[in-house]
Design a protein around this motif. Sequence first.
Motif, PDB file in Angstrom:
ATOM      1  N   GLU A  68      12.166  30.933 -17.288  1.00 47.40           N
ATOM      2  CA  GLU A  68      11.950  32.252 -16.683  1.00 47.40           C
ATOM      3  C   GLU A  68      10.697  32.237 -15.828  1.00 47.40           C
ATOM      4  O   GLU A  68      10.661  32.806 -14.747  1.00 47.40           O
ATOM      5  N   GLY A  69       9.657  31.540 -16.275  1.00 40.95           N
ATOM      6  CA  GLY A  69       8.420  31.429 -15.512  1.00 40.95           C
ATOM      7  C   GLY A  69       8.544  30.482 -14.325  1.00 40.95           C
ATOM      8  O   GLY A  69       7.697  30.467 -13.446  1.00 40.95           O
ATOM      9  N   ALA A  70       9.605  29.682 -14.303  1.00 37.17           N
ATOM     10  CA  ALA A  70       9.803  28.704 -13.231  1.00 37.17           C
ATOM     11  C   ALA A  70      10.457  29.311 -11.994  1.00 37.17           C
ATOM     12  O   ALA A  70      10.520  28.660 -10.958  1.00 37.17           O
ATOM     13  N   LEU A  71      10.908  30.549 -12.090  1.00 34.12           N
ATOM     14  CA  LEU A  71      11.527  31.184 -10.923  1.00 34.12           C
ATOM     15  C   LEU A  71      10.525  31.229  -9.775  1.00 34.12           C
ATOM     16  O   LEU A  71       9.377  31.606  -9.943  1.00 34.12           O
ATOM     17  N   GLY A  72      10.953  30.784  -8.605  1.00 33.39           N
ATOM     18  CA  GLY A  72      10.088  30.764  -7.433  1.00 33.39           C
ATOM     19  C   GLY A  72       9.224  29.518  -7.319  1.00 33.39           C
ATOM     20  O   GLY A  72       8.462  29.383  -6.367  1.00 33.39           O
ATOM     21  N   GLN A  73       9.321  28.605  -8.296  1.00 36.84           N
ATOM     22  CA  GLN A  73       8.547  27.364  -8.262  1.00 36.84           C
ATOM     23  C   GLN A  73       9.305  26.283  -7.497  1.00 36.84           C
ATOM     24  O   GLN A  73      10.529  26.342  -7.345  1.00 36.84           O
ATOM     25  N   ASP A  74       8.582  25.261  -7.030  1.00 42.96           N
ATOM     26  CA  ASP A  74       9.208  24.129  -6.359  1.00 42.96           C
ATOM     27  C   ASP A  74      10.118  23.387  -7.334  1.00 42.96           C
ATOM     28  O   ASP A  74       9.772  23.205  -8.509  1.00 42.96           O
ATOM     29  N   ALA A  75      11.291  22.963  -6.834  1.00 42.89           N
ATOM     30  CA  ALA A  75      12.247  22.217  -7.649  1.00 42.89           C
ATOM     31  C   ALA A  75      12.848  21.092  -6.826  1.00 42.89           C
ATOM     32  O   ALA A  75      12.972  21.199  -5.608  1.00 42.89           O
ATOM     33  N   THR A  76      13.200  20.007  -7.518  1.00 44.27           N
ATOM     34  CA  THR A  76      13.849  18.873  -6.862  1.00 44.27           C
ATOM     35  C   THR A  76      15.051  18.446  -7.689  1.00 44.27           C
ATOM     36  O   THR A  76      14.924  18.156  -8.885  1.00 44.27           O
ATOM     37  N   LEU A  77      16.222  18.418  -7.060  1.00 39.41           N
ATOM     38  CA  LEU A  77      17.443  17.902  -7.669  1.00 39.41           C
ATOM     39  C   LEU A  77      17.636  16.483  -7.140  1.00 39.41           C
ATOM     40  O   LEU A  77      17.651  16.265  -5.929  1.00 39.41           O
ATOM     41  N   THR A  78      17.759  15.522  -8.045  1.00 37.34           N
ATOM     42  CA  THR A  78      17.965  14.129  -7.664  1.00 37.34           C
ATOM     43  C   THR A  78      19.305  13.658  -8.208  1.00 37.34           C
ATOM     44  O   THR A  78      19.578  13.796  -9.399  1.00 37.34           O
ATOM     45  N   VAL A  79      20.147  13.131  -7.329  1.00 38.96           N
ATOM     46  CA  VAL A  79      21.428  12.551  -7.720  1.00 38.96           C
ATOM     47  C   VAL A  79      21.265  11.043  -7.640  1.00 38.96           C
ATOM     48  O   VAL A  79      20.841  10.509  -6.613  1.00 38.96           O
ATOM     49  N   SER A  80      21.583  10.357  -8.742  1.00 37.99           N
ATOM     50  CA  SER A  80      21.407   8.908  -8.834  1.00 37.99           C
ATOM     51  C   SER A  80      22.728   8.209  -9.089  1.00 37.99           C
ATOM     52  O   SER A  80      23.641   8.777  -9.682  1.00 37.99           O
ATOM     53  N   ARG A  81      22.811   6.978  -8.626  1.00 46.62           N
ATOM     54  CA  ARG A  81      23.958   6.118  -8.912  1.00 46.62           C
ATOM     55  C   ARG A  81      23.403   4.811  -9.464  1.00 46.62           C
ATOM     56  O   ARG A  81      22.536   4.200  -8.850  1.00 46.62           O
ATOM     57  N   ALA A  82      23.891   4.452 -10.643  1.00 44.68           N
ATOM     58  CA  ALA A  82      23.446   3.222 -11.306  1.00 44.68           C
ATOM     59  C   ALA A  82      21.923   3.178 -11.461  1.00 44.68           C
ATOM     60  O   ALA A  82      21.301   2.149 -11.276  1.00 44.68           O
ATOM     61  N   GLY A  83      21.317   4.336 -11.729  1.00 43.16           N
ATOM     62  CA  GLY A  83      19.877   4.408 -11.960  1.00 43.16           C
ATOM     63  C   GLY A  83      19.022   4.453 -10.714  1.00 43.16           C
ATOM     64  O   GLY A  83      17.808   4.534 -10.804  1.00 43.16           O
ATOM     65  N   SER A  84      19.620   4.387  -9.539  1.00 47.44           N
ATOM     66  CA  SER A  84      18.882   4.403  -8.284  1.00 47.44           C
ATOM     67  C   SER A  84      19.129   5.719  -7.555  1.00 47.44           C
ATOM     68  O   SER A  84      20.279   6.115  -7.380  1.00 47.44           O
ATOM     69  N   ALA A  85      18.059   6.396  -7.148  1.00 47.72           N
ATOM     70  CA  ALA A  85      18.200   7.700  -6.468  1.00 47.72           C
ATOM     71  C   ALA A  85      18.972   7.534  -5.177  1.00 47.72           C
ATOM     72  O   ALA A  85      18.634   6.715  -4.329  1.00 47.72           O
ATOM     73  N   GLU A  86      20.028   8.319  -5.032  1.00 49.75           N
ATOM     74  CA  GLU A  86      20.865   8.308  -3.829  1.00 49.75           C
ATOM     75  C   GLU A  86      20.546   9.491  -2.914  1.00 49.75           C
ATOM     76  O   GLU A  86      20.660   9.398  -1.708  1.00 49.75           O
TER      77      GLU A  86
END
Length: 92
Positions: A68-86
Amino acid sequence: MVLAMSASQAGESILGAVYDDLGCDLSITGVDAANLRVGSFEATEALSQPFAYRIVLASTSETVADLEGALGQDATLTVSRAGSAERGVCGI
């Protein structure tokens, strides 16, 4: 373009080995990422248009107040394949 992935696609997929090595992580400023698990996400992207991501998270009950306190905070979604960020997407 609409992108979507569910937790079943990130793990053992009924679609076969194509998705078995995919993983998703979400980091939010001020929230312990170890307590978050991406259940699914859906994204809409187009040229010269704002992008939108809808992310469904699972978390321990102790971190709900943090979310709830994280609303409006910076966020990063990372999608990985075989452990490596794609792919990484940053936003608020």
